[in-house]
Design a protein around this motif. Structure first.
Motif, PDB file in Angstrom:
ATOM      1  N   VAL A   1       0.844  -1.205   0.000  1.00 32.21           N
ATOM      2  CA  VAL A   1       0.000   0.000   0.000  1.00 32.21           C
ATOM      3  C   VAL A   1       0.878   1.254   0.000  1.00 32.21           C
ATOM      4  N   MET A   2       1.890   1.254   0.858  1.00 31.45           N
ATOM      5  CA  MET A   2       2.809   2.397   0.931  1.00 31.45           C
ATOM      6  C   MET A   2       3.506   2.610  -0.414  1.00 31.45           C
ATOM      7  N   ALA A   3       3.989   1.526  -1.012  1.00 28.79           N
ATOM      8  CA  ALA A   3       4.690   1.623  -2.294  1.00 28.79           C
ATOM      9  C   ALA A   3       3.758   2.133  -3.386  1.00 28.79           C
ATOM     10  N   ALA A   4       2.524   1.633  -3.397  1.00 31.19           N
ATOM     11  CA  ALA A   4       1.555   2.048  -4.422  1.00 31.19           C
ATOM     12  C   ALA A   4       1.281   3.555  -4.326  1.00 31.19           C
ATOM     13  N   MET A   5       1.136   4.060  -3.113  1.00 30.15           N
ATOM     14  CA  MET A   5       0.900   5.493  -2.928  1.00 30.15           C
ATOM     15  C   MET A   5       2.125   6.307  -3.338  1.00 30.15           C
ATOM     16  N   HIS A   6       3.296   5.824  -2.954  1.00 35.00           N
ATOM     17  CA  HIS A   6       4.540   6.522  -3.269  1.00 35.00           C
ATOM     18  C   HIS A   6       4.787   6.543  -4.788  1.00 35.00           C
ATOM     19  N   HIS A   7       4.386   5.473  -5.467  1.00 37.00           N
ATOM     20  CA  HIS A   7       4.621   5.358  -6.915  1.00 37.00           C
ATOM     21  C   HIS A   7       3.568   6.074  -7.753  1.00 37.00           C
ATOM     22  N   ASP A   8       2.525   6.579  -7.124  1.00 35.34           N
ATOM     23  CA  ASP A   8       1.422   7.203  -7.872  1.00 35.34           C
ATOM     24  C   ASP A   8       1.923   8.427  -8.659  1.00 35.34           C
ATOM     25  N   ASP A   9       1.852   8.332  -9.986  1.00 34.03           N
ATOM     26  CA  ASP A   9       2.323   9.445 -10.809  1.00 34.03           C
ATOM     27  C   ASP A   9       1.189  10.135 -11.580  1.00 34.03           C
ATOM     28  N   THR A  10      -0.057   9.861 -11.147  1.00 34.34           N
ATOM     29  CA  THR A  10      -1.189  10.534 -11.793  1.00 34.34           C
ATOM     30  C   THR A  10      -1.248  11.991 -11.329  1.00 34.34           C
ATOM     31  N   ALA A  11      -1.795  12.854 -12.175  1.00 33.20           N
ATOM     32  CA  ALA A  11      -1.823  14.296 -11.881  1.00 33.20           C
ATOM     33  C   ALA A  11      -2.576  14.617 -10.591  1.00 33.20           C
ATOM     34  N   ASP A  12      -3.657  13.898 -10.339  1.00 31.20           N
ATOM     35  CA  ASP A  12      -4.462  14.177  -9.138  1.00 31.20           C
ATOM     36  C   ASP A  12      -4.249  13.149  -8.035  1.00 31.20           C
TER      37      ASP A  12
ATOM     38  N   ILE B   1       0.729  12.953   2.080  1.00 29.19           N
ATOM     39  CA  ILE B   1       0.889  11.524   2.373  1.00 29.19           C
ATOM     40  C   ILE B   1       2.014  10.928   1.530  1.00 29.19           C
ATOM     41  N   VAL B   2       2.087  11.322   0.251  1.00 32.71           N
ATOM     42  CA  VAL B   2       3.186  10.862  -0.610  1.00 32.71           C
ATOM     43  C   VAL B   2       4.526  11.350  -0.058  1.00 32.71           C
ATOM     44  N   GLU B   3       4.545  12.574   0.447  1.00 35.05           N
ATOM     45  CA  GLU B   3       5.782  13.120   1.010  1.00 35.05           C
ATOM     46  C   GLU B   3       6.219  12.354   2.258  1.00 35.05           C
ATOM     47  N   VAL B   4       5.270  11.954   3.093  1.00 39.71           N
ATOM     48  CA  VAL B   4       5.598  11.145   4.276  1.00 39.71           C
ATOM     49  C   VAL B   4       6.187   9.803   3.844  1.00 39.71           C
ATOM     50  N   CYS B   5       5.569   9.170   2.851  1.00 37.52           N
ATOM     51  CA  CYS B   5       6.087   7.898   2.319  1.00 37.52           C
ATOM     52  C   CYS B   5       7.510   8.078   1.788  1.00 37.52           C
ATOM     53  N   GLU B   6       7.725   9.187   1.091  1.00 38.61           N
ATOM     54  CA  GLU B   6       9.039   9.503   0.513  1.00 38.61           C
ATOM     55  C   GLU B   6      10.102   9.618   1.605  1.00 38.61           C
ATOM     56  N   ILE B   7       9.789  10.326   2.682  1.00 38.03           N
ATOM     57  CA  ILE B   7      10.754  10.546   3.772  1.00 38.03           C
ATOM     58  C   ILE B   7      11.106   9.227   4.466  1.00 38.03           C
ATOM     59  N   VAL B   8      10.096   8.434   4.777  1.00 37.57           N
ATOM     60  CA  VAL B   8      10.315   7.167   5.495  1.00 37.57           C
ATOM     61  C   VAL B   8      11.079   6.175   4.618  1.00 37.57           C
ATOM     62  N   ALA B   9      10.702   6.073   3.344  1.00 37.62           N
ATOM     63  CA  ALA B   9      11.363   5.144   2.423  1.00 37.62           C
ATOM     64  C   ALA B   9      12.804   5.576   2.151  1.00 37.62           C
ATOM     65  N   THR B  10      13.020   6.879   1.991  1.00 39.97           N
ATOM     66  CA  THR B  10      14.374   7.393   1.706  1.00 39.97           C
ATOM     67  C   THR B  10      15.315   7.093   2.863  1.00 39.97           C
ATOM     68  N   ARG B  11      14.864   7.333   4.092  1.00 39.34           N
ATOM     69  CA  ARG B  11      15.721   7.013   5.241  1.00 39.34           C
ATOM     70  C   ARG B  11      16.074   5.534   5.259  1.00 39.34           C
ATOM     71  N   GLY B  12      15.081   4.670   5.049  1.00 42.68           N
ATOM     72  CA  GLY B  12      15.327   3.232   5.056  1.00 42.68           C
ATOM     73  C   GLY B  12      16.291   2.803   3.969  1.00 42.68           C
ATOM     74  N   ALA B  13      16.121   3.354   2.769  1.00 42.36           N
ATOM     75  CA  ALA B  13      16.980   2.986   1.644  1.00 42.36           C
ATOM     76  C   ALA B  13      18.412   3.464   1.850  1.00 42.36           C
ATOM     77  N   ARG B  14      18.565   4.675   2.361  1.00 44.53           N
ATOM     78  CA  ARG B  14      19.911   5.228   2.564  1.00 44.53           C
ATOM     79  C   ARG B  14      20.649   4.486   3.681  1.00 44.53           C
ATOM     80  N   LEU B  15      19.941   4.096   4.726  1.00 41.38           N
ATOM     81  CA  LEU B  15      20.573   3.318   5.789  1.00 41.38           C
ATOM     82  C   LEU B  15      20.938   1.918   5.307  1.00 41.38           C
ATOM     83  N   SER B  16      20.100   1.339   4.452  1.00 44.19           N
ATOM     84  CA  SER B  16      20.410   0.024   3.867  1.00 44.19           C
ATOM     85  C   SER B  16      21.686   0.104   3.039  1.00 44.19           C
ATOM     86  N   ALA B  17      21.796   1.168   2.241  1.00 41.89           N
ATOM     87  CA  ALA B  17      22.996   1.376   1.422  1.00 41.89           C
ATOM     88  C   ALA B  17      24.225   1.554   2.304  1.00 41.89           C
TER      89      ALA B  17
END
Length: 363
Positions: free
Chosen positions: A224-235, A260-276
């Motif tokens: 669900v989080m990924a689907a919201m984060h990946h949403d590239d529709t205009a609205d 909500i997309v911005e919250v997903c972005e922040i949480v996912a980015t932290r996780g990805a950068r720490l994984s790296a």
């Protein structure tokens, strides 16, 4: 996940028996022989031999207390006997070790394996004489596979927030698996939920009332989080439909969806950068974070897990961060390759290479 050891292993044995029952006529077991099994077990184990290990503790939301300290292979063997399944466990393998074996089978340059799915862990190949707690004679190869159990890494330098602290305090294993709780698929959506709860409570983000469903722990799963984060529709139409279907929020403004997309972005980015950063740490330990003159070394990281495979924003951020840490020149010699299902394949390969019938076949 929270029952008894008997129930868990009976469930595994029953599923295994059902699978064996589907074997076609082209598979014929020679008379007097048992089927052999590589057992992938994705939890911390004190392993004393290839097919013997006692469970240290559960992770990933499991809590079956009577299994802690028990011989995992022995428990599975007894369960298989109860369902009439004649099978010998030849190898007990952590999923990261299996991924490393499966990865090396396909790519000789694989030097480490990482799991980024529901949980997270890593394994790499180390020189045996560099292991302080190693006892006994060194292996002939001079090398040893290290199961890092990096999900349990904890440090004052980790960027923890109040949301992480409350999640940990309310978890089944408070104070443990801190790294896992900020980078793995089981927890990222829950962190997003907690942030949205705070917005609802203190800023009336969803209106005067807090959505009832939003109070349910772990209701926002990683798909669900990924689907919201990946949403590239205009609205951000997909975000709106997820809010309606999952949280029963029928009406949402574009401004709300963007937040909500911005919250997903922040949480996912932290996780990805720490994984790296974790992967970079392994490369640094092995001296593969620099380019040596005259050497053309290639370092491949075998990576498996639904979080990495299916969450493209997370995956791309991880790869870009590793490139950033290594620099342009070194990053050209380091590859991250998806090793789908290689933990099971690796466990099968390890079991096959230690078959009790190997000497018979060779002679």
């Amino acid at each position: 996940m929270v029952g008894s050891s008997h129930e868990l292993f009976d469930f595994i044995a029953a599923a295994l028996a059902n699978f064996v029952a589907t074997e076609g006529e082209d598979f014929v077991l020679l008379p007097g022989r048992q089927r052999e099994l590589g057992f992938t077990f994705s939890f911390p184990v004190k392993q004393l031999s290839l097919a013997f290990g006692t469970l240290i503790k559960w992770t990933k939301g499991f809590l079956i207390e009577d299994a802690i300290g028990q011989d995992i292979v022995g428990e599975l063997t007894k369960a298989m006997e109860r369902v009439g399944l004649d099978m010998h466990v030849t190898a007990l393998v952590n999923d990261t070790v299996g991924t490393l074996a499966g990865g090396q089978y396909n790519h000789p340059d694989v030097i480490a394996a990482v799991i980024l799915g529901t949980g997270t862990n890593a394994a790499y190949v180390e020189w045996a004489n560099a292991i302080p707690k190693w006892q006994g004679p060194l292996p002939k190869s001079g090398e040893m596979v290290i199961n890092m159990e990096w999900g349990n890494f904890g440090s004052s330098h980790l960027p923890l927030t109040e949301y992480d602290q409350s999640l940990d305090a309310e978890s089944l294993n408070p104070g443990e698996q801190i790294f896992e709780k900020i980078i793995s698929g089981m927890y990222l959506g829950e962190i997003v939920r907690r942030v949205l709860c705070r917005l609802a409570e203190e800023a009336s983000f969803f209106g005067d009332d807090i959505p009832i469903k939003l109070r349910i722990p772990f209701i926002i799963r990683i798909p669900v989080m990924a689907a919201m984060h990946h949403d590239d529709t205009a609205d951000l139409k997909l975000v709106g439909s997820k809010l309606k279907d999952i949280l029963e929020i029928p009406n949402s403004s574009l401004k709300m969806r963007k937040m909500i997309v911005e919250v997903c972005e922040i949480v996912a980015t932290r996780g990805a950068r720490l994984s790296a950063a974790g992967i970079f740490g392994i490369l640094k330990k092995l001296g593969r974070d620099t380019v040596k003159k005259g050497e053309k070394q290639r370092s491949v990281i075998a990576l498996d897990g639904g979080l990495f495979e299916q969450y493209s924003e997370f995956r791309n951020c991880l790869k870009n961060t590793l490139k950033e840490l290594l620099g342009e020149e070194v990053s050209e010699s380091v590859n991250i390759e998806l090793s789908k299902d290689s933990s099971g394949i690796g466990a099968a390969l390890i079991a096959a290479s230690h078959s009790q019938y190997l000497e018979t076949e060779e002679s």
